[in-house]
Design an enzyme around this catalytic site. Structure first.
Site, mmCIF file in Angstrom:
data_model
loop_
_atom_site.group_PDB
_atom_site.id
_atom_site.type_symbol
_atom_site.label_atom_id
_atom_site.label_comp_id
_atom_site.label_asym_id
_atom_site.label_seq_id
_atom_site.Cartn_x
_atom_site.Cartn_y
_atom_site.Cartn_z
ATOM 1 N N ASP A 13 -7.984 12.384 11.961
ATOM 2 C CA ASP A 13 -7.775 11.695 10.694
ATOM 3 C C ASP A 13 -8.903 12.086 9.743
ATOM 4 O OD1 ASP A 13 -6.509 9.841 8.966
ATOM 5 O OD2 ASP A 13 -8.014 8.341 9.457
ATOM 6 N N ASP A 15 -9.992 10.086 6.360
ATOM 7 C CA ASP A 15 -10.771 8.939 5.880
ATOM 8 C C ASP A 15 -11.210 8.058 7.050
ATOM 9 O OD1 ASP A 15 -10.638 9.272 2.939
ATOM 10 O OD2 ASP A 15 -8.494 9.090 3.284
ATOM 11 N N ASP A 209 -9.794 6.384 13.292
ATOM 12 C CA ASP A 209 -10.623 5.188 13.137
ATOM 13 C C ASP A 209 -9.790 3.916 13.158
ATOM 14 O OD1 ASP A 209 -9.551 5.920 10.506
ATOM 15 O OD2 ASP A 209 -10.759 4.240 9.769
#
Length: 259
Positions: A13, A15, A209
């Site tokens: 990922d 961000d 995250d």
């Protein structure tokens, strides 16, 4: 846990893993550099459909992260691939930005508000009541409802912003029609991404995250999963979920030596 095959390709990922509010997370530059030197297939993924891969490449490059365009995979690209497979050469009424409209143009779709095959909802910072009203009426008239991703909020320096999932809920309330979400946690986004780089799930890993999108999508696609603690999911929240990542690490810096 059963022994897994060595990791030969990586999906990560963007961000919360590589960058945070426009600033690179320590270790992300070393991770990308190691990936490029290794020659292993990799993808940087994002559920954000606002930007084209070229836009994202330029943004990452300004932060010192050199990621080739072909190694960037967005929910807009996954949505376009899905529509191209389902109904080649179709038409769509689109609420979104250049990342989504470009992806649909590239597969030969006609963008129209006259009897479209689909209403496609993506991310934008300028959701208008007029556009949402038109979407509701087109869906009620028979257009199929597609969304790039289910994220209900997005980050900004001032705090959370309403995102695609929140606007999709409004349209669903008005039409009674649930959308099909192409982005994470739909494993479709992971599988189409893996296909794009010629990788296999059993020898691939997903770094994210968020437990509810990144980790879930990785698990459902059959990959090893790594949760980093530099984004949204906190350590104490992991036990709230009925599934677990393969491994939890502090940040992307802890995975450089795994490449």
């Amino acid at each position: 846990m059963a022994d897994r095959k060595p990791i030969e390709s990586w999906l990560t990922d963007m961000d919360g893993v590589l960058i945070h509010e426009g600033v690179p997370i320590p270790g992300s530059d070393a991770f990308i550099k190691k990936l490029r030197e290794s020659g292993k297939p990799f993808l940087v993924l994002t559920n954000n459909s606002i930007y084209t891969p070229r836009d994202l490449q330029a943004r990452l490059n300004r932060m010192g992260l050199e990621v080739p365009v072909e190694n960037i995979w967005t929910s807009a690209l996954a949505t376009a691939k899905f529509l191209d497979d389902q109904r080649p050469g179709g038409s769509a009424y689109v609420i979104g930005e250049a990342g989504l409209t470009t992806a649909l143009h590239d597969i030969g779709y006609i963008l129209t508000d006259h009897d479209p095959d689909y209403v496609v909802l993506g991310e934008t910072r300028t959701y208008s009541f007029e556009a949402m009203t038109k979407a509701v009426r087109l869906i009620n008239a028979g257009a199929r409802f597609i969304c790039t991703n289910p994220d209900e909020t997005g980050p900004s320096t001032e705090g959370p912003l309403p995102a695609t999932g929140a606007v999709a809920a409004l349209i669903t309330k008005a039409t009674g029609k649930q959308p099909y979400f192409a982005g994470k946690p739909n494993p479709l986004m992971m599988r189409t991404g893996l296909n794009a780089i010629g990788a296999h799930s059993e020898t691939s890993a997903m770094i994210g995250d968020r437990m509810d999108t990144d980790v879930l999508a990785g698990i459902e696609a059959g990959m090893q999963t790594f949760l980093v603690l530099t984004g949204l999911t906190r350590p104490e929240q992991v036990e709230n979920f009925p599934y677990r990542p393969s491994k939890i690490v502090e940040s992307i810096a802890d995975l450089v030596e795994r490449v």
